[in-house]
Structures are given as C-alpha cells and as structure tokens.
Scaffold this active site. Structure first.
Site, PDB file in Angstrom:
ATOM      1  CE  LYS A  79       9.750  29.601   1.979  1.00 62.65           C
ATOM      2  NZ  LYS A  79       9.092  29.981   1.970  1.00 62.65           N
ATOM      3  CB  SER A 154       5.920  27.015   1.836  1.00 66.03           C
ATOM      4  OG  SER A 154       6.031  28.623   1.732  1.00 66.03           O
ATOM      5  CB  SER A 178       4.278  30.625   3.724  1.00 69.56           C
ATOM      6  OG  SER A 178       4.038  29.469   2.439  1.00 69.56           O
TER       7      SER A 178
HETATM    8  N1  GLN Z   1      -0.095  27.237   1.430  1.00 74.38           N
HETATM    9  C1  GLN Z   1      -0.247  28.427   0.938  1.00 74.38           C
HETATM   10  C2  GLN Z   1      -0.294  28.031  -0.873  1.00 74.38           C
HETATM   11  O1  GLN Z   1       0.332  27.043  -1.226  1.00 74.38           O
HETATM   12  C3  GLN Z   1       0.615  29.185   1.432  1.00 74.38           C
HETATM   13  C4  GLN Z   1       1.951  29.183   0.581  1.00 74.38           C
HETATM   14  C5  GLN Z   1       2.908  30.652   0.874  1.00 74.38           C
HETATM   15  O2  GLN Z   1       1.978  31.105   1.446  1.00 74.38           O
HETATM   16  N2  GLN Z   1       4.047  30.644   0.402  1.00 74.38           N
HETATM   17  O3  GLN Z   1       0.345  29.009  -1.436  1.00 74.38           O
END
Ligand code: GLN
Length: 496
Positions: A79, A154, A178
């Site tokens: 990532k 994400s 994510s």
């Molecule tokens: N969707 C969540 C956020 O936007 C989690 C994102 C993540 O785990 N990095 O904060």
C-alpha cells in the site's frame, strides 16, 4: 504451469524445491497486469519487470542454498502509505506526489528478509481516509469481481491487485476497517492484528492510536506465513509490544483448523441484526456460524449492547479526525510536499493555506478542519474527551466477551460493495460503511476477515475477533470456515 494461481506457500515450494521457473512466474503476473491494470487501476507505482525478475531469482537462489525463506520469490504489493526505500510513497495524495522515502518500513524489511519481492505500490484512499478507494488523487480502483463496483477501502489497490492475481500477497493498513472491508469485498483474507503486535515504523500516520499494518492474501495459510514474518517487537516503534510470536504458531493454528476444533464462538446478534446490515450479509454470517459448527465449534448468541453497536462509530470518527488533524499538520509543502515555491509577494499564512488547499483532497480537508475544531478550547470536552470515554466502554465490553469465548463472529461489511460513485457523495453514508469495523480499532483487539459466501457471484467475507494476542484462535477459526466452505484461492477474472 500457471504459477500465478498458487498460494504463496505452494508457490515457494514450486520455485525452491519443485524446479519452477522464477522468471516465468513473474512474466505471468506482468501479463495479467498488462491485461487488467488499465481497468482496475490498482497500482500507483509498478517496478520494471527486469528488476523484479532479478530479485525473485536472487531470493529463490538463496533459498535453494538453504536460507530460511518461507516467502522465497513471492510477489508482494505494498500500500502506498508504507515506505519502501527509493519508491514513491504518495499516500494517493497530490501533497506527497513527489515524496520518495529514504528508508524502508520494518514490516517490508522483514518480509523481504523472508524472501518476498516488492512488485509495486498500490492505490488507496487519500491518506487512508475512506472506505471505497474513491478519495484517491490517482482515480478510483475497481472491484475485479464486478468492475462497476468499488473494491472497498482504504486498502483498495492491494485488495484489487491480490484478488486479480496481479500480485500473490499484499500489505494494507487498518485504522477503522481498511484491511477488513476491502478483503470482505474481494474474496480475500485480511488481518488487523492486536494493537502493537505489528510495527508501524515506516507507515504514514493517519490516526496512530487506532492503526496497524496487516497482510491481505487469497489463502489463510499465506496470511499466517506473512504474520510470522512480520509480527513482533520493533525498537523503532514506541507503541510496539514487547512480544514476538514464536516461529510456527500461526501456521500450526491454521493446520489445527483444517482438522476442526472445539472452539467456543459468540455470534454477536445485535451486530448481525443491526439496522445498517443488509439481508445478504446476514445470510452469509449465519452460514459462517454453521460452517464453524460443522467443524466442531460451539456457537452461542450474545449481545454487545448499544455502545458497541451504535456509539462506537461516532466515537471513532471523532478520535480519528482529531488525530488526523494533528498528524497532517506537518504537510506544509516545505518539510514535505510537492514543492511549489512561495510567490514573492505571498506571506507565509497565505502560502500555507494555498498549498494545503491545493495539495489535499476534499475528504482530507474535511477531516483536518473538523478535527482541529473538535480539539479547540471549549469544544474538546464535548467531543474528544467524550469519545475517549466511549472508547473505554467499547473496549471493556468487547474485552469481557473476548475473554469468555475463543472468538467472536460478526459481519465484516454492512452491505455488498456499492457501485462507483454511489457512496462517495455523502460523507455520512461513507462513514456508515464502517459500522462494524471500528470496534476492533477502538479496543485494540485483533480481527480477521474470512470469505464465507458469494452473493450474485461476488464473494463476501465475515469478521472474527479475539482477545488481545488471540491471533492463533483467529487463524484456527478462519481455517475452519475455509475448509467447510471451500472459499479459498479465489481469483477474479475482471472483464471490460
Ligand atoms: N473508513 C475509515 C476512515 O476513513 C477507516 C480507514 C482506515 O482504516 N484507514 O477513517
């Protein structure tokens, strides 16, 4: 032989012991990239095939000579918020489009030591803020199982790349789901470990009290092999636990699951029957409970209560935005940034607000502003301090359940993946996608996504949670579900 279809543990055997040709494995994967990457948009940076072939051959050679390399030659997608020396680390943000880190994250170092080879850096929501992959400054990633849908975020690019076999294994990070959400929507296994078990050194922070780096794979054994290489104390991360799992604990736990085991499982009823959860999802969670029973588990029903089921989500967003606003303060386009010089007549304040305005996307700016506001004098007690209190209540409740059962079973996603553009228009709709994910981050408990069914030919995963450092139980339970349902080594063939 179609080497790209193999799970990492089998592939290593083929390459090291079975006489498989490392170069033809790499060529097969690059051929798939040539076919599907235009559609999927899963990579931000892809390394040249020649370089990668050379490194894969080198790793395999060392393993053949007897070096301990459980991932020898295996292609790893990383990532784009996890540092790999010499490769851009954009976090899918215009702000970091020119940033090339001079060092490598501990987890990547350890995986490479175990034989893996980085193939490229994957697309993601900007600074890991989002649940669909659509906040990326590099355009959205598509779900390889259904290209008009999102893969989840994400860690969108890693999910799509691994699911379509444009890499064999991948790394994501999980602040509020994510890893687990995109894994659930792409037929993958994904783990957010106990807070502190995996080093965060080299991860660009979004909300550091919540997040962990973690593996994403098409096979439960691969997840265990990766974790054994990655996990354990790192002096370079001050939040790292003073604990290193012994070699073989996770893989042995997977093997135990294949035979079946008498685990006690709590089905979290009010999370499954939550009004945000769709019928499709419920059916798959109940199917997973049956699969566990078929393999020898005893399943009981439990309720988590309103704090865990309903108030965890707003508490999470308050804490995450507050931490984000302070973490992202360093991107001023001078210490980090895309390096557009100030205009001669411009004062510093004007300059900062201009470049931060241009460098960050909408969602990131929204969170910086809300976070700073919620931390401001007069509001802090109303929001941040209150959210911390809720966090403690969520943690206490889940801990007490996790201590009474081997694993907890709940959904990993509330719905099937939305179509592109469907969820991104309304921030609250976007945040609601995390309804069942954030509890594990607030409480620091380990949580794993395992595929458990298919809905209109799109795979769907469920979530398992356990007590702190209870990862072995998660691996056993996930392996029981994998054995009962046969849903492993799924590879998407994207069309379009
Ligand atoms: N969707 C969540 C956020 O936007 C989690 C994102 C993540 O785990 N990095 O904060």
């Amino acid at each position: 032989m179609r080497l790209y279809t193999l799970p990492a543990w089998r592939l290593r055997w083929e390459l090291v012991e079975g006489g498989g040709d490392p170069a033809s494995y790499v060529e097969q994967v690059y051929e798939r990239i040539r076919l599907f990457e235009k559609t999927l948009n899963s990579y931000i940076t892809l390394r040249s095939m020649e370089e990668v072939v050379e490194e894969v051959e080198q790793q395999v050679r060392e393993a053949r000579r007897g070096a301990y390399k459980p991932l020898a030659g295996v292609l790893l997608a990383v990532k784009d918020n996890i540092a790999v020396e010499g490769l851009p680390n954009t976090c899918a943000s215009r702000m970091l489009s020119k940033y090339i880190p001079p060092y490598t994250a501990t987890v990547v170092e350890r995986l490479v030591e175990a034989g893996a080879v980085v193939i490229g850096k994957t697309n993601m929501d900007e600074f890991a803020m989002g649940s669909t992959g659509e906040t990326s400054a590099y355009g959205p990633t598509r779900n390889p199982w259904s290209i008009n849908r999102v893969p989840g975020g994400s860690s969108s690019g890693t999910a799509a790349a691994v699911a379509a076999a444009l890499a064999t294994i991948g790394l994501g990070n999980d602040t509020g789901g994510s890893i687990r959400l995109p894994a659930a929507w792409t037929g993958l296994y994904g783990l957010k470990s106990t807070y502190g078990l995996v080093s965060r050194y080299g991860l660009v922070s979004y909300a550091e009290s919540l997040e962990q780096i973690g593996p994403m794979t098409r096979n439960i054994m691969d997840l265990a092999v990766m974790m054994e290489a990655m996990a354990g104390f790192d002096p370079r991360d001050s939040t790292s636990l003073d604990y290193t799992p012994s070699r073989g604990v996770y893989t042995a736990a997977v093997e135990r699951g294949e035979e079946g085991a008498r685990l006690s499982v709590a089905l979290l009823e009010d999370m499954v029957e939550h009004e945000a959860v769709s019928e499709d999802v419920r059916r798959v969670v109940y199917r997973a409970a049956e699969a566990l029973e078929e393999m020898g588990a005893k399943v009981s029903r439990e309720k988590v209560g309103r704090h865990v089921a309903y108030y965890a989500l707003p508490a999470y967003y308050v804490i995450a935005m507050c931490e984000a606003s302070s973490n992202l303060a360093r991107y001023d386009n001078i210490r980090y940034g895309y390096r557009e010089p100030p205009r001669p007549w411009e004062g510093w304040n004007t300059y900062y607000s201009r470049v931060r305005g241009e460098g960050f996307g909408r969602e990131v700016k929204r969170r910086i502003m809300l976070g700073s506001w919620m931390l401001s004098a007069g509001y802090k007690d109303q929001y941040y301090v209150r959210a911390l209190r809720l966090r403690r209540m969520v943690r206490d409740r889940l801990l007490s359940l996790a201590e009474r059962y081997d694993v907890l079973l709940l959904p990993s996603a509330v719905t099937m993946p939305p179509r592109l553009g469907e969820a991104i228009t309304d921030p609250v709709k976007l945040y609601m996608l995390d309804t069942v994910s954030v509890q594990a981050n607030l409480s620091g408990l380990p949580a794993l996504t395992v595929p458990a069914g298919k809905v209109r030919s799109i795979p769907l995963g469920v979530q398992l949670m356990a007590r702190p450092l209870g990862e072995p139980r998660l691996f056993t339970a996930a392996s029981m579900i994998a054995t009962a349902t046969g849903l492993h080594d799924l590879i998407a063939e994207p069309v379009g």
